[in-house]
Design an enzyme around this catalytic site. Structure first.
Site, PDB file in Angstrom:
ATOM      1  N   ARG A 153       0.767  -1.191  -0.073  1.00 51.89           N
ATOM      2  CA  ARG A 153      -0.085   0.013   0.115  1.00 51.89           C
ATOM      3  C   ARG A 153       0.913   1.329  -0.096  1.00 51.89           C
ATOM      4  NH1 ARG A 153      -3.460  -3.199   3.572  1.00 51.89           N
ATOM      5  NH2 ARG A 153      -4.833  -4.420   2.045  1.00 51.89           N
ATOM      6  N   GLY A 214      -3.752 -11.900  11.034  1.00 51.09           N
ATOM      7  CA  GLY A 214      -4.572 -12.240  11.845  1.00 51.09           C
ATOM      8  C   GLY A 214      -5.406 -13.459  11.401  1.00 51.09           C
ATOM      9  N   GLU A 215      -5.174 -14.070  10.142  1.00 57.65           N
ATOM     10  CA  GLU A 215      -5.754 -15.133   9.674  1.00 57.65           C
ATOM     11  C   GLU A 215      -4.802 -16.568   9.897  1.00 57.65           C
ATOM     12  OE1 GLU A 215      -8.348 -12.279   8.975  1.00 57.65           O
ATOM     13  OE2 GLU A 215      -6.235 -12.190   8.098  1.00 57.65           O
ATOM     14  N   ASN A 303      -8.848  -8.914  13.734  1.00 60.89           N
ATOM     15  CA  ASN A 303      -9.663  -9.682  14.287  1.00 60.89           C
ATOM     16  C   ASN A 303      -8.754 -10.706  15.024  1.00 60.89           C
ATOM     17  OD1 ASN A 303      -9.261 -10.414  11.170  1.00 60.89           O
ATOM     18  ND2 ASN A 303      -8.983 -12.236  12.501  1.00 60.89           N
ATOM     19  N   ASP A 346     -15.299 -12.003  12.148  1.00 58.85           N
ATOM     20  CA  ASP A 346     -14.218 -11.263  10.959  1.00 58.85           C
ATOM     21  C   ASP A 346     -14.551  -9.978  10.964  1.00 58.85           C
ATOM     22  OD1 ASP A 346     -11.822 -11.155  10.103  1.00 58.85           O
ATOM     23  OD2 ASP A 346     -12.297 -11.954   8.035  1.00 58.85           O
ATOM     24  N   ASP A 348     -13.356  -7.226  11.889  1.00 58.04           N
ATOM     25  CA  ASP A 348     -12.101  -6.478  12.477  1.00 58.04           C
ATOM     26  C   ASP A 348     -12.121  -4.973  12.065  1.00 58.04           C
ATOM     27  OD1 ASP A 348     -11.510  -7.516  10.167  1.00 58.04           O
ATOM     28  OD2 ASP A 348      -9.439  -7.350  10.339  1.00 58.04           O
TER      29      ASP A 348
END
Length: 575
Positions: A153, A214-215, A303, A346, A348
């Protein structure tokens, strides 16, 4: 594809492309390479701290990924405005070597643009003509593990250096004039699920960066590194070692009961102990905001892990799904506000916070901080202590909210993508409105008992798009002093990528079908659009060179929602 790329294994999960751990192709294990084009002109000068501090009032440059430390994404230029935006035309189109999703927000300094692509390529180009000065290709490590596409990004700039986080969880520093690698440091272990897609923030000689993962069962953080050496200065963990149980909140920030079985959770906590903090998630997806007066850093946390299976992580799961304030100099905790405790949907917090002055409940103007949530609301806080002042009206439909996931799948709105995903909002001080890009994707939530897989994808179930139901997007203007929605513009596709507001009374936003549009910031009337040929799923920026205002945006599509890929940055100006 040209450049440094790993062999990535795509997994279609819940209607979203995820990516598994990967090993690079043998012919791509190489040193980082910088290809030189034309020399960077001498007008490029080191960027000073005072320049970074005053970036919000500088129409010539775009020195932060979100425009300023306040992250308002507001350009103070008025040359392109509501009366003439219909005449906007491409000034040039720059094509990169990477045909993949683009979420970059270019940095512009002294007429030089620095942009990034997926797989951590960086380009320096002339911001008026598109002439390439140099092209850096990051040498990817042996393992990259990341969610939602190989995106980047943007870079941060300070002095004569650029800073970028990488998919293999490194922080690199480049010479802004030559693209030469100056140093790199390992942020975290990619084999455990850590990666970097966010644009860093540089302030007072510190490079601030969070982490994805987070996953994958990581322990989230924000870290500060020395901009000169790459040495670690401090770490704030978004998952505390103790106290994750919080206050056993029954309701969300809106006041709706979350249907938790708190008695059962307390029994689970007593039986398992508190060591699950090591894999509790809490990634930080987007750049933090910085209050220079109080030396406070504000960011939102993602999350908990696993996303949908909460039985192995009893308690509120602090500081997931929260807005957090810490000390810039030390990384010490100041305050937090949790939007959704013990999240099993999820939903978040991902879109970056914005620092603005707001009216409190007594009508007094105070320093505020706002956040656009996946929940479909804009939250307005007192910046000094985190107190919630108000929430906006709902920007998207709310149906069956906090329906618990089941083994067979349960329907709920919003779906797991939002609301406002990672897409940064914009704020105009002229209208006192925040502008948010929203998704509407009805989903079912399916839960599954899955043990920690050791740095691999760990959802604890699946969230799935419902093919028979319509998906769409909505660009929404919210008055932060009242919480009222001033206008909304419905789009054919879910919106992801971000918003730009300008002093010319305009709001710019792109769509996955390739349309890049300008709206009247006060009324929401569509004033202009241009078909870019690939998904416009990145936030636009504005800058001025030799008295001429330009608006730039990347059109590379989006992996997460599988919008049409491209490899271009389009730059627009008036004839």
């Amino acid at each position: 594809m040209a450049g440094s790329r790993t062999n990535l294994v795509p997994l279609l999960i819940c209607g979203t492309l995820m990516w598994s751990a990967a090993v690079p192709a043998a012919d791509e294990i190489q040193n980082a390479v910088t290809t030189q084009g034309s020399p960077v002109p001498d007008v490029l000068r080191p960027v000073t701290q005072p320049q970074l501090d005053s970036a919000a009032n500088d129409p010539a440059s775009w020195l932060h990924s979100n425009g300023s430390y306040a992250e308002t994404r507001y350009a103070p230029s008025t040359q392109i405005n509501t009366s003439n935006v219909s005449k906007l035309r491409p000034a040039f189109i720059f094509q990169t070597a990477v045909m993949e999703s683009m979420e970059t927000a270019p940095i512009v300094s002294n007429g030089v643009m620095f942009l990034t692509t997926s797989y951590n390529h960086v380009y320096a180009i002339d911001a008026v003509t598109g002439k390439e000065f140099w092209h850096y290709k990051h040498r990817m490590g042996p393992v990259t593990t990341f969610c939602c596409g190989p995106n980047n990004r943007g870079v941060a700039i300070a002095g004569d250096r650029l800073f970028m986080g990488t998919l293999d969880s490194k922080l690199v520093a480049l010479d802004a004039k030559t693209g030469r690698l100056l140093w790199q440091t390992q942020i975290a272990d990619p084999e455990l699920g850590y990666s970097e897609t966010m644009a860093p923030v540089v302030v007072d000689g510190k490079v601030l960066i969070g982490t994805n993962g987070g996953e994958y069962g990581i322990r989230g953080f924000v870290k500060a590194f020395n901009a000169n050496t790459g040495d670690l200065l401090w770490t704030f963990y978004t998952i505390p070692e103790t106290g994750q149980e919080g206050v056993w909140a029954e309701n969300d920030a809106v006041g709706r009961n979350m249907k938790r079985d708190i008695a059962a959770e307390k029994q689970q906590l007593a039986s398992k102990g508190g060591d699950f903090y090591r894999t509790l998630g809490g990634g930080v997806w987007m750049a933090p905001a910085v209050d220079r007066q109080t030396h406070t850093v504000f960011f939102v946390v993602g999350n908990p892990s696993p996303d949908l299976y909460g039985a192995i992580r009893p308690g509120d799961n602090l500081y997931t799904d929260s807005l957090v304030a810490i000390d810039l100099d030390t990384g010490k905790y100041k305050w937090h506000y949790q939007y959704i405790a013990h999240d099993v949907w999820d939903l978040d917090a991902a879109s970056p916070p914005i620092l603005v002055d707001v009216r409190d409940k007594n009508g007094q103007t105070i320093p505020g901080v706002i956040h656009g949530g996946k929940s479909g609301y804009v939250y307005v806080h007192d910046r000094r202590d985190g107190r919630l002042i108000r929430i906006s009206e709902a920007m998207i439909p709310q149906e069956g909210v906090w329906t618990l996931p089941t083994p067979d799948g349960a329907r709920m709105l919003p779906g797991a993508n939002g609301g406002v995903e990672w897409s940064p909002m914009a704020y105009s001080p002229k209208t006192h409105m925040a502008y948010a890009a929203n998704l509407h994707q009805p989903m079912t939530y399916q839960v599954e008992d899955v043990a920690y897989p050791g740095g691999k994808l760990w959802l604890g179930g699946a969230f799935k798009v419902i093919a028979s139901e319509q998906q769409w997007g909505r660009l929404v203007a919210v008055n932060v002093d009242t919480g009222k929605i001033a206008w909304g513009f419905k789009t054919e596709q879910p919106l992801i990528g971000g918003v730009l507001a300008t002093a010319g009374g305009l709001v710019f936003n792109g769509e996955g079908n390739g349309l890049f549009r300008a709206f009247d910031a006060a009324t929401g009337k569509k004033l202009w659009e241009y078909q870019c040929g690939a998904g416009v799923n990145a936030p636009a920026v504005s800058y001025t060179v030799h008295g001429k205002q330009y608006v730039a945006v990347a059109a590379g599509g989006n992996t997460q929602l599988d919008f049409k890929r491209g490899n271009a940055v389009l730059v627009f100006a008036l004839p």
